[in-house]
Design a protein around this motif. Sequence first.
Motif, PDB file in Angstrom:
ATOM      1  N   TYR A  94       0.844  -1.198   0.000  1.00 37.95           N
ATOM      2  CA  TYR A  94       0.000   0.000   0.000  1.00 37.95           C
ATOM      3  C   TYR A  94       0.876   1.244   0.000  1.00 37.95           C
ATOM      4  O   TYR A  94       1.806   1.363   0.804  1.00 37.95           O
ATOM      5  CB  TYR A  94      -0.912   0.009   1.223  1.00 37.95           C
ATOM      6  N   MET A  95       0.565   2.162  -0.878  1.00 34.75           N
ATOM      7  CA  MET A  95       1.259   3.443  -0.941  1.00 34.75           C
ATOM      8  C   MET A  95       0.299   4.560  -0.540  1.00 34.75           C
ATOM      9  O   MET A  95      -0.843   4.617  -1.019  1.00 34.75           O
ATOM     10  CB  MET A  95       1.774   3.718  -2.359  1.00 34.75           C
ATOM     11  N   PHE A  96       0.756   5.444   0.345  1.00 36.64           N
ATOM     12  CA  PHE A  96      -0.042   6.601   0.713  1.00 36.64           C
ATOM     13  C   PHE A  96      -0.062   7.604  -0.431  1.00 36.64           C
ATOM     14  O   PHE A  96       0.880   7.686  -1.219  1.00 36.64           O
ATOM     15  CB  PHE A  96       0.523   7.254   1.977  1.00 36.64           C
ATOM     16  N   ASP A  97      -1.124   8.368  -0.520  1.00 37.62           N
ATOM     17  CA  ASP A  97      -1.304   9.342  -1.599  1.00 37.62           C
ATOM     18  C   ASP A  97      -0.467  10.582  -1.302  1.00 37.62           C
ATOM     19  O   ASP A  97      -0.988  11.657  -1.001  1.00 37.62           O
ATOM     20  CB  ASP A  97      -2.788   9.696  -1.740  1.00 37.62           C
ATOM     21  N   ARG A  98       0.830  10.392  -1.378  1.00 35.00           N
ATOM     22  CA  ARG A  98       1.785  11.462  -1.116  1.00 35.00           C
ATOM     23  C   ARG A  98       3.111  11.077  -1.751  1.00 35.00           C
ATOM     24  O   ARG A  98       3.220  10.024  -2.374  1.00 35.00           O
ATOM     25  CB  ARG A  98       1.935  11.695   0.388  1.00 35.00           C
ATOM     26  N   SER A  99       4.117  11.905  -1.602  1.00 30.08           N
ATOM     27  CA  SER A  99       5.391  11.653  -2.266  1.00 30.08           C
ATOM     28  C   SER A  99       6.081  10.412  -1.719  1.00 30.08           C
ATOM     29  O   SER A  99       5.770   9.931  -0.622  1.00 30.08           O
ATOM     30  CB  SER A  99       6.313  12.866  -2.108  1.00 30.08           C
ATOM     31  N   ALA A 135      12.015  10.780  -5.238  1.00 25.59           N
ATOM     32  CA  ALA A 135      11.676  11.327  -3.924  1.00 25.59           C
ATOM     33  C   ALA A 135      10.431  12.202  -3.938  1.00 25.59           C
ATOM     34  O   ALA A 135       9.592  12.129  -3.036  1.00 25.59           O
ATOM     35  CB  ALA A 135      12.855  12.116  -3.359  1.00 25.59           C
ATOM     36  N   GLY A 136      10.268  13.044  -4.958  1.00 21.99           N
ATOM     37  CA  GLY A 136       9.147  13.968  -4.998  1.00 21.99           C
ATOM     38  C   GLY A 136       7.931  13.458  -5.755  1.00 21.99           C
ATOM     39  O   GLY A 136       6.901  14.144  -5.804  1.00 21.99           O
ATOM     40  N   ARG A 137       8.024  12.251  -6.316  1.00 20.57           N
ATOM     41  CA  ARG A 137       6.915  11.726  -7.119  1.00 20.57           C
ATOM     42  C   ARG A 137       5.843  11.093  -6.228  1.00 20.57           C
ATOM     43  O   ARG A 137       6.153  10.517  -5.189  1.00 20.57           O
ATOM     44  CB  ARG A 137       7.435  10.690  -8.117  1.00 20.57           C
ATOM     45  N   ASN A 138       4.581  11.220  -6.644  1.00 21.36           N
ATOM     46  CA  ASN A 138       3.512  10.581  -5.894  1.00 21.36           C
ATOM     47  C   ASN A 138       3.695   9.059  -5.964  1.00 21.36           C
ATOM     48  O   ASN A 138       3.795   8.480  -7.048  1.00 21.36           O
ATOM     49  CB  ASN A 138       2.147  10.969  -6.468  1.00 21.36           C
TER      50      ASN A 138
END
Length: 240
Positions: A94-99, A135-138
């Motif tokens: 699961y990935m959070f909706d952030r960078s 690093a900065g990508r969603n």
Amino acid sequence: MMDQARRPLLRYHELEKRFSGDLLFEIPEFSLHGGDCIVLSGRNGTGKTTLLKILAGLIAPDKGWVECGGKRYSWPKAKDHCRRNVIYLHQQPYMFDRSVAANIDFGMRLAGVPAPARRRRTDEVLAWGGLEYLAGRNARVLSCGEKQRVALARAKVLSPKALLLDEPTASMDKEACEKAYFLIKRLQSEGIAIVIAAHEPQAIRRIANRLLQLDAGKLIDQTVLKVSDHDDAPRECFRE
């Protein structure tokens, strides 16, 4: 007296799990040693994922107790030790909706790590995983391979004693698979115990020192691999 260097991080005893009264598995003993890489194979439905979740303290066995630091704990108390020391990674993390950087920072923030230390550790782990460019990508728009590498970095930053991976390279292409296993081997070299559940274990034998099979409710130690068999990163991966 047990050699302190080989004392297991966690030792699980008399694990039993049933569903609707039917026995799924019965395992007299299962140990996690630092630096081990165990491949857990078995047909679909044999209980590989259930076993991993029990080892991580996420679900309870019907019977069982745990030895940690030379002390015996019944399951209600043991699960807290498991959750502090063991991280379970799902096949599709699961990935959070952030960078990506914020995903790696998340667990440290929950643990109350001060912001300067979090930033430093995040930068270190991004470099460790070769993920600086992400690093900065969603994180939710990444490829399967990139998400798995972020998940491994997110786990490493929490300094677990053991990492349990459920079919970690399913649906990956060859290049993504090799990158993921390179990081897994690095974690192993840092003293973290690794358990990899795999439907088809042949492609990942090279990085393992134990091959276990869950079959008909029993855990069978099939092979202790030679060191020469897993000196290098794997050159092929499996698909479901």
